[in-house]
Design a protein around this motif. Sequence first.
Motif, short mmCIF file in Angstrom:
data_model
loop_
_atom_site.label_atom_id
_atom_site.label_comp_id
_atom_site.label_asym_id
_atom_site.label_seq_id
_atom_site.Cartn_x
_atom_site.Cartn_y
_atom_site.Cartn_z
N PRO A 21 0.81 -1.25 -0.17
CA PRO A 21 -0.42 -0.44 -0.20
C PRO A 21 0.97 1.05 -0.15
O PRO A 21 1.95 1.18 0.21
CB PRO A 21 -1.07 -0.05 1.01
CG PRO A 21 0.56 -0.72 2.12
CD PRO A 21 1.06 -2.19 0.96
N MET A 25 -0.19 7.01 2.86
CA MET A 25 -1.45 7.11 1.86
C MET A 25 -1.93 8.50 1.54
O MET A 25 -2.44 9.33 2.39
CB MET A 25 -2.81 6.87 2.46
CG MET A 25 -4.20 6.35 2.32
SD MET A 25 -3.55 4.38 0.75
CE MET A 25 -3.17 3.60 1.89
N HIS A 27 -4.19 11.83 0.90
CA HIS A 27 -5.64 12.34 1.57
C HIS A 27 -7.00 11.67 0.36
O HIS A 27 -6.14 11.89 -1.20
CB HIS A 27 -5.46 13.55 2.26
CG HIS A 27 -7.24 14.24 2.11
ND1 HIS A 27 -7.50 13.48 3.68
CD2 HIS A 27 -8.15 14.40 1.48
CE1 HIS A 27 -8.67 14.19 3.87
NE2 HIS A 27 -9.13 15.24 2.79
N TRP A 29 -7.25 8.98 -0.72
CA TRP A 29 -7.29 7.63 -0.83
C TRP A 29 -8.09 6.39 -0.28
O TRP A 29 -7.57 7.08 1.09
CB TRP A 29 -5.43 7.15 -1.63
CG TRP A 29 -5.57 7.92 -2.81
CD1 TRP A 29 -5.85 9.20 -2.92
CD2 TRP A 29 -4.65 7.99 -3.99
NE1 TRP A 29 -4.78 9.59 -4.77
CE2 TRP A 29 -3.81 8.75 -4.75
CE3 TRP A 29 -3.86 6.29 -3.89
CZ2 TRP A 29 -2.89 8.16 -6.05
CZ3 TRP A 29 -2.89 6.19 -4.48
CH2 TRP A 29 -2.86 7.16 -5.98
N ARG A 30 -8.66 5.33 -0.33
CA ARG A 30 -8.15 4.09 0.46
C ARG A 30 -7.34 3.07 -0.38
O ARG A 30 -7.78 2.55 -1.63
CB ARG A 30 -9.23 3.93 1.65
CG ARG A 30 -10.71 3.62 0.03
CD ARG A 30 -11.96 3.65 0.61
NE ARG A 30 -12.64 3.84 0.36
CZ ARG A 30 -13.73 2.30 -0.06
NH1 ARG A 30 -13.13 1.79 0.31
NH2 ARG A 30 -14.70 2.67 -0.87
N GLU A 32 -7.50 -1.52 -0.28
CA GLU A 32 -8.54 -3.05 0.36
C GLU A 32 -7.82 -4.08 -0.57
O GLU A 32 -7.48 -4.24 -1.69
CB GLU A 32 -10.12 -3.19 -0.23
CG GLU A 32 -11.34 -2.01 0.28
CD GLU A 32 -12.41 -1.78 -0.62
OE1 GLU A 32 -13.66 -1.32 0.35
OE2 GLU A 32 -12.61 -3.09 -1.16
N HIS A 40 -6.56 -0.17 -5.14
CA HIS A 40 -6.51 1.54 -4.32
C HIS A 40 -7.76 2.41 -5.57
O HIS A 40 -7.79 2.15 -6.31
CB HIS A 40 -5.27 1.45 -5.50
CG HIS A 40 -3.99 1.18 -4.34
ND1 HIS A 40 -3.43 1.70 -3.96
CD2 HIS A 40 -3.89 -0.09 -4.61
CE1 HIS A 40 -2.21 0.50 -3.89
NE2 HIS A 40 -2.45 -0.05 -4.90
N THR A 42 -8.69 5.97 -5.94
CA THR A 42 -7.80 7.07 -5.68
C THR A 42 -8.86 8.62 -5.27
O THR A 42 -8.20 9.95 -5.32
CB THR A 42 -6.59 7.33 -7.06
OG1 THR A 42 -7.66 7.89 -8.50
CG2 THR A 42 -5.96 6.55 -6.83
#
Length: 282
Positions: A21, A25, A27, A29-30, A32, A40, A42
């Motif tokens: 990852p 990270m 801001h 974004w996350r 799984e 990803h 975005t």
Amino acid sequence: MPELDAAALLAAYDAQLRGEPPDPMPHGWRVEFDGPILRHFTGHSGFIGYRSVADLAPVELDALIARQRDVFAARGESVEWKWHAHDLPADLPDRLRAAGFEPEERETVVVGLAEPLAAEPVALPDGVRLRAVSDQTDLDRIAAMEAEVWGSDRGWLADDLAAELAADPGSLTIVVAEAGDEAQGDDVRAVGTVVSAGWVRYAAGTEFASLWGGATLEPWRHKGIYRALVVARARLALARGFRYLQVDASDDSRPILERLGFVPLTVTVPYVFTPPGRSDGA
């Protein structure tokens, strides 16, 4: 320049740069995990990263691919699955196409040593200079230059770079090549044209810094600007203790990089799924 072991470097590239990852990270974004892949988000599109999917049975792999497509289709966002030529199974591209992913232009993963590159001279055309930037105004200027080069909107690029800088200003350095700037002593006013830009990302906990960007306005190509940007970023990476530089090189930039001592490791192709009704892929 020392000879590089491409096989050993490919193993290090897979182990250190793939399937991890972002750190930090950005801001907004996350990520799984879904089995062996990392999904990803975005905020405007998606990206599928992984180290290997070779251990999955064919039916499991097909289901995994379809699941990524469906997750982003439900969001109305495109998603990129970045395939590498040494990935197994060998028919992975066929499985991606069967699920609606379309191949884009190939690139070649190349790696070079930062130290000898940092010793190269930075030779620029008259009236062109390099400058590290971080302000939103400059990021927008980069996006406008890229939009002119590629013929499509690149506003998302300025947003992504800004998010990375906000998460950790030390995680990357962005450098522009400007033409026609006016200098007043030590105060240089950015009144010229951004003719090229590139950034270097520092992969924490690895031996690699990666080079991105490098698009150059057509009238300014073949003048040594791309090479100068590579050398400048090699110096930045070496100063931070990184041994290697990694680039996903287009067919245009690969010959320049090989002349600078980079060695090819593998070919990579982005396979992109774009939901119906969306055409920009961003």
